[in-house]
Design an enzyme around this catalytic site. Structure first.
Site: not given
Length: 553
Positions: A48, A80, A121-123, A193, A443, A469
């Site tokens: 990511c 993640d 990435c997510d965070k 993702c 998650e 997630s």
């Protein structure tokens, strides 16, 4: 013009600071320019954020010129996908705070006048936006790009298919060779993702809230246009600096509403609730969890995107990206056109020349939506007095009632599933996974995907004070607040207790009388903290509940 960076560039007593800056490449002329930080969460621990270092160099080229001099720095990011389903996932949400804190510290110490932030990435995405709001110096956000979907047996797949494959294998539905082939095909290269999971949801938020250049949220990581967008982002920061346009001028209450509406229309990740609450807190904007449900009642779900639909982020990019969604929402009076953006123009001005393609199936229109309400609902009731969150996108039922099957961790529930101890009609309750009790509010894609892969996705309701997630689908309710560790009602659920869900009424109830609830709470014995030292211990002492964004204050 007095600049923050004058603290390190101007005057005889700053000679030592300038000497250090000369060593990293600055020249005499640079000391009269704006000093700009270009920060990414680039690393090799996750695909990511692989683009971070490269995009930083392009952004630096865009910044550098007669007005500004840029220097690159970096922050952390965790994966993640790699940390999912084990003890490492407890660090994921904590990393969001560390990212925001670390960016603030570098900006504070080095006296940068503004910044370009790059994340994948997510965070790392909300962490950058939180830092921008907190620091409140001119800033612009660039997404590191989504990955392309993989392909297996003629179908597009992503990381979620691997997690679901694990459950399918454990139940004997697919073979070990099938699972291996899915594993090898799911992640074909760099980028976050591929579906409308958390990273792509938050990239869309960055654009909808006005902090990213229009059209940049959906560009694939491998696309040369993303490199061009990095240069343009750097160039645009100079405009923000010269006009003193700060995040507080952009991320207003109305802009947060625009972002929420966009998430609802996209059927985005439930993590957007947590992250937008946190970004609003850092920006000084009043936002409550109830706002999400208030807007959801009036915003249709329009995007047919993974994990519940057909399409990936690259397909949205092919029809014009987030601006197409924004144009549709604007034409139906669902977003505010008057919000300022990093372009220096309003949302409405940015969308003036956007043409909605006629022949596409990725985005529906409000007169024929996927659902008349948005993709996220907030539930309250005797089990979640301060709220809980469910992704309604892809759910075909409004009601569920069944006996509780209670677990004190995600791993306990996973073991029970693989040992045939979870049955149709049950309500799987997983507690002690909240921000404080986890700690870190893990998650739970491992358990939700395994349940779906085992063929129970429509027959089991899962409830937790943890979170999910963006790839999670099905009957899953997270963010139950107060959490178990705060003596929320989830802490006193017992096997066999009847739990009732009514999505239309927005209720989640533990069907025992209030006197019994209070009696159990008086006698509850909470588990000992998992960590007694280190960053997770520190976090558990500082973090707020999920209903306020799980911020540290």
């Amino acid at each position: 013009m007095k600049k923050i960076s004058d603290d390190v560039t101007q005057g005889i007593n700053k000679s030592a600071a300038r000497a250090m800056l000369r060593a990293v490449g600055l020249k005499d002329d640079d000391f009269n320019k704006f000093q700009v930080g270009v920060v990414s969460a680039g690393n090799e621990v996750t695909p990511c954020n692989l683009t971070g270092p490269e995009l930083s160099e392009y952004a630096k080229k865009g910044v550098n010129g007669p007005d500004s001099a840029a220097l690159i720095f970096s922050t952390i990011a965790v994966s993640d996908g790699i940390s999912m389903g084990h003890e490492g996932m407890r660090a994921s949400l904590v990393s969001r705070e560390v990212i925001a804190d670390s960016v603030e510290l570098v900006m504070h110490a080095e006296r940068f006048d503004g910044m370009v932030t790059i994340a994948g990435c997510d965070k790392s995405l909300p962490g950058m936006l939180m830092a921008a709001g907190r620091i409140n110096r001119p800033a612009i956000f660039l997404y590191g790009g989504s990955s392309l979907p993989g392909e297996y047996q003629g179908k597009d797949i992503s990381i979620v298919d691997v997690f679901e494959g694990i459950g399918a294998y454990e139940k004997g539905i697919i073979t070990k060779e099938d699972l291996y082939n899915i594993e090898c095909a799911a992640c074909p290269g760099i980028g976050s993702c591929a579906g409308m999971f958390t990273a792509n949801t938050m990239a869309s938020v960055g654009e909808a809230i006005g902090m990213s250049l229009p059209g940049t949220a959906a560009i694939p990581a491998v696309d040369s246009k993303l490199r061009e967008a990095a240069v343009k982002s750097g160039e645009q920061l100079n405009y923000l600096l010269k006009n003193d346009i700060k995040p507080s001028d952009i991320m207003t209450e109305e802009a947060f509403n625009n972002a929420i509406v966009t998430v609802l229309a996209l059927g985005g990740s439930t993590n957007a609730v947590l992250h937008l609450l946190a970004i609003a807190y850092e920006t000084g904007v009043s936002l409550t969890i109830d706002k999400f449900d208030q807007l959801s009642r009036n915003v249709p779900h329009l995007a047919d995107m993974k994990p519940f639909g057909k399409y990936h982020m690259v397909n949205l990019n092919e029809i014009g990206g987030v601006p197409i969604v924004s144009k549709i929402l604007l034409e139906n009076d669902l977003i505010d056109p008057n919000c300022l953006t990093v372009t220096g123009k309003t949302v409405g001005e940015n969308l003036e020349n956007i043409q909605i393609p006629k022949n596409q199936n990725v985005i529906s229109f409000p007169d024929n939506p996927i659902s008349s309400e948005g993709g996220i609902a907030v539930l309250k009731g005797s089990l979640s007095p301060k709220g809980s969150v469910v992704k309604t996108a892809g759910i075909e039922i409004n009601n569920f009632s069944g006996p509780a099957n209670v677990f004190n961790s995600e791993q306990e529930a996973l073991d029970a599933l693989f040992n045939n101890q979870i049955s149709k009609g049950e309500v799987v309750v997983i507690r002690n996974e909240g921000p404080k009790g986890g700690p870190g509010m893990r998650e739970m894609l491992q358990i939700t995907a395994a349940i779906k892969g085992a063929g129970l996705g429509k027959d089991v309701l899962l409830i937790t004070d943890g979170r999910f997630s963006g790839g999670t689908t099905g009957l899953c309710i997270g963010h139950v607040s107060p959490e178990g560790f705060d003596k929320g009602p989830i802490s006193i659920c017992e096997n066999g207790d009847i739990i009732t869900l009514d999505i239309e009424e927005r209720t989640l109830n533990l069907e025992i009388n209030q006197d019994e609830i209070e009696k159990r709470l008086e006698n509850i014995k909470l588990p000992s903290p998992r960590y007694k030292s280190g960053v997770l211990h520190k976090y558990s002492k500082l973090v707020s509940g999920s209903d306020t964004g799980a911020v540290t204050n």
